[in-house]
Design an enzyme around this catalytic site. Structure first.
Site, PDB file in Angstrom:
ATOM      1  N   LYS A  96      33.356   9.049  20.096  1.00 34.95           N
ATOM      2  CA  LYS A  96      32.310   9.638  20.940  1.00 34.95           C
ATOM      3  C   LYS A  96      32.869   9.829  22.345  1.00 34.95           C
ATOM      4  CE  LYS A  96      27.885  10.834  20.563  1.00 34.95           C
ATOM      5  NZ  LYS A  96      27.154  11.294  19.371  1.00 34.95           N
ATOM      6  N   GLY A 208      11.133  14.006  22.290  1.00 32.12           N
ATOM      7  CA  GLY A 208      12.351  14.786  22.593  1.00 32.12           C
ATOM      8  C   GLY A 208      12.200  16.172  21.986  1.00 32.12           C
ATOM      9  N   GLY A 210      14.644  18.901  22.285  1.00 27.89           N
ATOM     10  CA  GLY A 210      15.874  19.671  22.473  1.00 27.89           C
ATOM     11  C   GLY A 210      16.349  20.183  21.136  1.00 27.89           C
ATOM     12  N   ASN A 211      17.663  20.180  20.934  1.00 30.53           N
ATOM     13  CA  ASN A 211      18.197  20.703  19.675  1.00 30.53           C
ATOM     14  C   ASN A 211      17.573  19.993  18.466  1.00 30.53           C
ATOM     15  OD1 ASN A 211      20.125  20.270  17.324  1.00 30.53           O
ATOM     16  ND2 ASN A 211      21.068  22.034  18.310  1.00 30.53           N
ATOM     17  N   ALA A 212      17.666  18.677  18.449  1.00 32.79           N
ATOM     18  CA  ALA A 212      17.169  17.937  17.289  1.00 32.79           C
ATOM     19  C   ALA A 212      15.636  18.016  17.194  1.00 32.79           C
ATOM     20  CB  ALA A 212      17.631  16.488  17.371  1.00 32.79           C
ATOM     21  N   GLY A 213      14.943  17.720  18.287  1.00 31.00           N
ATOM     22  CA  GLY A 213      13.482  17.614  18.244  1.00 31.00           C
ATOM     23  C   GLY A 213      12.766  18.936  18.018  1.00 31.00           C
TER      24      GLY A 213
HETATM   25  P1  NAD Z   1      19.225  17.761  23.697  1.00 29.04           P
HETATM   26  O1  NAD Z   1      19.900  17.597  24.995  1.00 29.04           O
HETATM   27  O2  NAD Z   1      19.247  19.108  23.061  1.00 29.04           O
HETATM   28  O3  NAD Z   1      17.697  17.303  23.792  1.00 29.04           O
HETATM   29  C1  NAD Z   1      17.299  16.073  24.325  1.00 29.04           C
HETATM   30  C2  NAD Z   1      15.786  16.132  24.499  1.00 29.04           C
HETATM   31  O4  NAD Z   1      15.308  14.844  24.858  1.00 29.04           O
HETATM   32  C3  NAD Z   1      15.335  17.092  25.603  1.00 29.04           C
HETATM   33  O5  NAD Z   1      14.177  17.780  25.168  1.00 29.04           O
HETATM   34  C4  NAD Z   1      14.974  16.161  26.762  1.00 29.04           C
HETATM   35  O6  NAD Z   1      14.021  16.712  27.620  1.00 29.04           O
HETATM   36  C5  NAD Z   1      14.415  14.992  25.968  1.00 29.04           C
HETATM   37  N1  NAD Z   1      14.375  13.725  26.710  1.00 29.04           N
HETATM   38  C6  NAD Z   1      15.314  13.202  27.538  1.00 29.04           C
HETATM   39  N2  NAD Z   1      14.883  12.032  28.043  1.00 29.04           N
HETATM   40  C7  NAD Z   1      13.646  11.827  27.505  1.00 29.04           C
HETATM   41  C8  NAD Z   1      12.682  10.784  27.630  1.00 29.04           C
HETATM   42  N3  NAD Z   1      12.906   9.721  28.411  1.00 29.04           N
HETATM   43  N4  NAD Z   1      11.522  10.890  26.930  1.00 29.04           N
HETATM   44  C9  NAD Z   1      11.283  11.954  26.135  1.00 29.04           C
HETATM   45  N5  NAD Z   1      12.167  12.967  25.968  1.00 29.04           N
HETATM   46  C10 NAD Z   1      13.316  12.895  26.660  1.00 29.04           C
HETATM   47  O7  NAD Z   1      19.876  16.650  22.751  1.00 29.04           O
HETATM   48  P2  NAD Z   1      19.893  16.647  21.157  1.00 29.04           P
HETATM   49  O8  NAD Z   1      21.182  17.220  20.713  1.00 29.04           O
HETATM   50  O9  NAD Z   1      18.610  17.164  20.620  1.00 29.04           O
HETATM   51  O10 NAD Z   1      19.978  15.075  20.907  1.00 29.04           O
HETATM   52  C11 NAD Z   1      18.830  14.250  20.871  1.00 29.04           C
HETATM   53  C12 NAD Z   1      19.177  12.965  20.143  1.00 29.04           C
HETATM   54  O11 NAD Z   1      19.639  13.282  18.838  1.00 29.04           O
HETATM   55  C13 NAD Z   1      20.289  12.160  20.808  1.00 29.04           C
HETATM   56  O12 NAD Z   1      20.036  10.791  20.629  1.00 29.04           O
HETATM   57  C14 NAD Z   1      21.515  12.556  20.011  1.00 29.04           C
HETATM   58  O13 NAD Z   1      22.528  11.576  20.066  1.00 29.04           O
HETATM   59  C15 NAD Z   1      20.910  12.708  18.639  1.00 29.04           C
HETATM   60  N6  NAD Z   1      21.701  13.528  17.736  1.00 29.04           N
HETATM   61  C16 NAD Z   1      21.895  14.842  17.975  1.00 29.04           C
HETATM   62  C17 NAD Z   1      22.665  15.591  17.102  1.00 29.04           C
HETATM   63  C18 NAD Z   1      22.872  17.069  17.301  1.00 29.04           C
HETATM   64  O14 NAD Z   1      23.490  17.693  16.408  1.00 29.04           O
HETATM   65  N7  NAD Z   1      22.381  17.679  18.354  1.00 29.04           N
HETATM   66  C19 NAD Z   1      23.224  14.996  15.969  1.00 29.04           C
HETATM   67  C20 NAD Z   1      22.988  13.640  15.739  1.00 29.04           C
HETATM   68  C21 NAD Z   1      22.219  12.922  16.631  1.00 29.04           C
END
Ligand code: NAD
Length: 405
Positions: A96, A208, A210-213
């Site tokens: 990481k 959340g 973002g991408n995942a949510g």
């Molecule tokens: P991202 O940057 O696209 O989205 C993050 C989201 O979380 C944003 O909407 C942000 O506003 C929100 N956020 C941040 N702080 C917050 C809080 N205190 N309360 C509520 N919401 C909050 O990131 P992502 O890629 O969606 O990743 C999110 C999680 O998923 C992370 O833990 C990441 O490690 C995990 N993850 C992502 C992937 C991937 O392919 N993107 C894969 C495996 C795991």
């Protein structure tokens, strides 16, 4: 040492030396590097790349840009990557990376210069057969394309396989954008069946967006789930109409336009705690940062399933409370492994100079996620554990088999 790792090791009577090996990353790289800001000022940044294990293949794991990112966080994330790749049975180890920065305070050009400088600083330790970064919190396809370009420039050869999660036209894989969420959906649907839940219109709350949510909200809503509440870093909202839930398509457009889910028409702004604890949703999906769900929340959460799309969203001690309350936790190292699985497909396509159709990518993803879910469930039944311990046991068995001493 991670408590779950210790428990899992005890259950399978793992030799002490293997536990010692798993408890430490193989390599920790910390870099300090200068970046020219738009003002002309030179600012120093601190970044990390932590390589936990390459017993099963090259190190693999995302890069995070966040103001709270530190060595301890990146080390935890690298460890989970080792386990995650083993759970889904792809031939990678775990790593990481991260930079301690609030990316929202940088201009686009500053972000690019910082990414290129970070790439130069870690270039010696990454590579298609060594360590392959990918996106994580606040990094995306654009950031990956800068890493690809900078690394190719350094070694004097176009090397798309050095990084995954690239834009499609630069060798990215179709389906990578939704892979984490879709993998989570496949796991969730299988677990719902295994738990013997009767099919009814189920509801979800998602932390959340973002991408995942946001992808999760869209996929679940497309499959007939009601999305009752979502949040981002600025706000949490709950639908005023709990019978129908939120209109996810409009919400995604709204967030694109306004920058947040706050004040979405037809919803009510609530606190982040209310989203977690008082929303009457069947399923809670943490999809933001780690450690946001506390023991206090665990006593109140109404959901009966927690699907960890985020890495490490539950603080220590939360698992035990939820277990006592009959809440099933689908652990991160299974629930969000769809992202790294399609990253593996992207890397394979780059190395073999192939292009897979989206149908092929999603069909292969489904196969792998279903198999991993069944493998975890079998171990859960065998050792009478929760799903997290079962996933750890599965991963430890697979990793230690490949460790050479
Ligand atoms: P991202 O940057 O696209 O989205 C993050 C989201 O979380 C944003 O909407 C942000 O506003 C929100 N956020 C941040 N702080 C917050 C809080 N205190 N309360 C509520 N919401 C909050 O990131 P992502 O890629 O969606 O990743 C999110 C999680 O998923 C992370 O833990 C990441 O490690 C995990 N993850 C992502 C992937 C991937 O392919 N993107 C894969 C495996 C795991």
């Amino acid at each position: 040492m991670n408590e779950t790792l210790k428990k899992a090791a005890e259950i399978i009577k793992l030799k002490k030396e293997y536990l010692e090996i798993l408890a430490r990353p193989q390599r920790i790289v910390q870099v300090n590097f200068p970046v020219k800001m738009d003002s002309g000022e030179i600012r120093m940044f601190c970044g990390y790349r932590i390589q936990h294990s390459n017993a099963r293949g090259p190190y693999k794991g995302g890069i995070r840009y966040h103001q709270d990112c530190d060595l301890a966080e990146v080390a935890d994330l690298a460890f989970w990557m080792t386990l995650k790749c083993a759970v889904v049975g792809i031939p990678y180890g775990g790593g990481k990376g991260g930079v301690t920065v609030n990316p929202k305070t940088l201009s686009g050009q500053e972000l690019e210069r910082m990414t290129r400088a970070y790439t130069r600083a870690i270039a010696d330790v990454i590579g298609p057969r060594k360590d392959i970064p990918a996106p994580d919190v606040y990094t995306d396809a654009r950031v990956m394309s800068w890493i690809y370009d900078e690394y190719s420039r350094i070694i004097g050869k176009k090397t798309p396989a050095v990084v995954t999660g690239k834009p499609i036209k630069l060798g990215g894989s179709l389906g990578r954008d939704i892979a984490t969420a879709l993998g989570g959906v496949y796991v969730l649907e299988k677990i719902i069946k295994l738990l013997g839940w009767q099919r009814k219109k189920l509801s979800a709350a998602i932390q959340g967006f973002g991408n995942a949510g946001a992808n999760m909200a869209e996929l679940l809503s497309g499959r007939g789930f009601k999305i009752l509440a979502v949040s981002d870093s600025q706000a949490a909202i709950v639908s005023k109409n709990l019978k129908e839930g939120l209109n996810v398509k409009s919400l995604i457009e709204f967030k694109k336009r306004t920058g947040s889910v706050k004040n979405f028409p037809g919803s009510q702004n609530v606190s982040q705690k209310e989203l977690l604890c008082t929303t009457p949703a069947d399923i809670l999906v943490p999809a933001a940062l780690g450690g946001l769900i506390t023991q206090d929340d665990a006593h109140k959460i109404k959901a009966k399933i927690i699907l960890e799309l985020a890495n490490g969203p539950l603080k220590e001690g939360v698992d035990e409370i939820l277990d006592k309350r009959g809440v099933s936790v689908i652990p991160d190292i299974l629930a969000n492994a769809g992202g790294v699985t399609v990253s593996y497909f992207e890397w394979l396509q780059n190395i073999k100079n192939q292009r897979w159709s989206k149908e092929k990518v999603l069909a292969e993803l489904k196969k792998i996620m279903m198999r991993a879910t069944k493998d975890v469930w079998k171990i859960k039944q065998k050792y009478r554990t929760d799903m997290r311990l079962a996933a750890y046991i599965l991963a430890i068995q697979r990793v230690t088999k490949k460790i050479k001493i």
